[in-house]
Design an enzyme around this catalytic site. Structure first.
Site, PDB file in Angstrom:
ATOM      1  N   ASP A   1       0.853  -1.188   0.000  1.00  0.00           N
ATOM      2  CA  ASP A   1       0.000   0.000   0.000  1.00  0.00           C
ATOM      3  C   ASP A   1       0.891   1.241   0.000  1.00  0.00           C
ATOM      4  OD1 ASP A   1       0.744  -0.885   2.660  1.00  0.00           O
ATOM      5  OD2 ASP A   1      -0.519   0.696   3.473  1.00  0.00           O
TER       6      ASP A   1
ATOM      7  N   GLU B   1      -0.012  -0.941   5.857  1.00  0.00           N
ATOM      8  CA  GLU B   1       1.042  -0.395   6.713  1.00  0.00           C
ATOM      9  C   GLU B   1       0.876   1.102   6.895  1.00  0.00           C
ATOM     10  OE1 GLU B   1       4.757   1.341   8.082  1.00  0.00           O
ATOM     11  OE2 GLU B   1       3.775   1.751   6.190  1.00  0.00           O
TER      12      GLU B   1
HETATM   13 ZN    ZN Z   1       6.699   1.919   4.424  1.00  0.00          ZN
END
Ligand code: ZN
Length: 469
Positions: free
Chosen positions: A90, A153
């Site tokens: 992501d 994340e």
């Molecule tokens: Zn990162």
């Protein structure tokens, strides 16, 4: 067998590595929960990127697994022990001001420019090619190697939460999601509020009508505003404010009419991991207002702020100062301040504590101080410190590999921030940013040097092999 020229192996595959990285970067894998589905909870962009990697892995002969669209993994080798390589696909939204298409993955002057090129799709592809090279060379492994692919994340880490609920924790591993050489220690991070609990009167000749500064726990606020109402020499206050602003090399203005005065102050923002790198606008404004005889309730709030936080980012006045050789000082950032007569006052704190500090004790001390002065500690959340011992085989191996590959000393770094590596039990952050390179993660025109991508791939390949052989 020991004479593998890792850089040469990567260079042979360089064109394909770049092409695959570009294809990966062209997928806009930004969190899009509104358009999520049960199979793709974070939206199609993230799901496409996850499939891109998992499909490639299957084609190249890795065992692949998709965990409900939250995370995935690619595995090779055999044995009881597991080496984990923790990556994420992501990216943060591209934002404005790019000089090229943020999802065009163009190369200019040796720079591969795209959102995610450095954080973390570039290094993810580097780690993927590292595994692929070991596989293609048919090197014998006595352990399993697993690339764990996270998808959240940049937001809430729901990917690793979900993943480790269902899958085993690696024996050891690394996350290519920060800096070289090796980040081996990270402070604990606690966020919480201190809320005023008092029935004091908010009536007086001069009252604090509102005070506000900052919106995030982990940033030093760069703006503060206070509004006062009542009788008195308001114009004189404005003059004194201008002197205060000048003396402290700040920017600010006071605006007054008959019975109200508004003070606005600009400070200097900084990351909450080192409050002394900024100038906290809220704390400065609180210290300016302290000498005036305001209503009891406002005074109680401002006194608390001044006594325990102004000029003290180490928790000395609170009695919680602490330091160790591994991670340095405990730090306290006052990220949010707010006060109204109706709601009373509150502070939002970001406390970063050394790896040997006991947070339970620290929290107890804080609660005792608060109780004495009619404040309450609430909304407590805590991310534990993370540390791998210097003598751990993981550290020893990565140091040896880094030094062999770069000819530079592999110093061990400790930081106040948190990296993705903290979701591994025995894990460190290992690259991809080489010392001296600008950190352009999350910024416009994010890039990774193609040469660095190649170099990182060689380092990861040798590291994975040495850890798993
Ligand atoms: Zn990162």
């Amino acid at each position: 067998m020991e004479q593998i020229n890792w850089l040469e192996e990567v260079t042979k595959r360089k064109d394909q590595l770049i092409k695959d990285t570009q294809g990966f970067l062209k997928i806009k894998s930004v969190l899009d929960e509104e358009n999520g589905t049960p199979a793709a909870p974070f939206g199609t962009g993230i799901d496409d990127a996850l499939h891109y990697l998992l499909d490639k892995g299957s084609e190249d002969g890795f065992t692949s697994k998709n965990l409900d669209g939250y995370a995935g993994h690619l595995e090779m080798g055999s044995g009881d022990e597991l080496i984990g390589i923790l990556c994420h696909i992501d990216v943060v939204p591209e934002g404005d001001g790019w000089s090229v298409d943020p999802y065009g993955a163009e190369i200019h002057d040796g720079k591969l420019i795209a959102r995610g090129s450095l954080d973390d799709k570039g290094p993810t592809m580097a780690a993927y090619y590292a595994m692929k090279i070991i596989k293609e060379l048919n090197l014998p492994l006595s352990k399993r190697v697993r690339m764990i692919i996270g998808t959240d994340e940049e937001s809430d880490w729901r990917c690793v939460d979900h993943y480790f609920k269902h899958e085993e924790m690696p024996t050891m591993g690394f996350a290519p999601d920060a800096d070289f050489p090796i980040i081996y220690a990270e402070k604990g991070i606690a966020d919480f509020d201190l809320v005023q609990k008092s029935d004091l009167s908010s009536n007086s000749d001069l009252c604090l009508e509102s005070f506000s500064s900052g919106r995030r726990y982990n940033m030093v606020p760069d703006f503060a505003e206070a509004k006062l109402e009542g009788k008195g020499d308001l114009q004189g206050m404005v003059t004194e404010f201008q002197e205060f602003v000048q003396k402290n090399s700040l920017v600010g203005r006071g605006i007054c009419d008959e019975d109200t005065v508004i003070f606005q102050l600009e400070g200097v923002s900084a990351h909450g991991m080192e409050p002394d790198h900024g100038k906290n606008a809220g704390l400065y404004l609180a210290s300016f207002l302290q000498k005036y005889s305001l209503d009891e309730k406002a005074k109680h709030y401002l006194n608390f702020v001044n006594e325990y936080f102004v000029g003290d980012s180490r928790g000395r006045s609170l009695g919680v100062a602490y330091s160790d050789d591994i991670t340095g000082d405990l730090t306290i950032n006052v990220g949010k301040l707010s006060y109204t007569p109706e709601k009373g006052g509150s502070l939002g704190l970001n406390l970063r504590y050394p790896v040997t500090n006991n947070m339970d004790d620290t929290k107890k001390s804080l609660e005792e101080v608060c109780k004495k002065v009619s404040f309450e500690l609430t909304n407590f959340s805590d991310s534990k410190p993370h540390h791998v011992d210097k003598d751990h085989p993981l550290i020893q191996t990565l140091q040896k590999v880094y030094e062999e590959q770069t000819g530079e000393e592999a110093t061990l770094v400790s930081i106040g921030g948190g990296t993705y590596a903290r979701s591994l039990e025995a894990g460190v952050a290992f690259g991809p940013l080489f010392p001296g390179r600008p950190d352009v993660a999350h910024q416009k025109d994010e890039f990774i040097l193609v040469d660095d991508l190649v170099k990182a791939t060689a380092i990861y390949a040798q590291a994975i092999y040495e850890l798993a052989k």
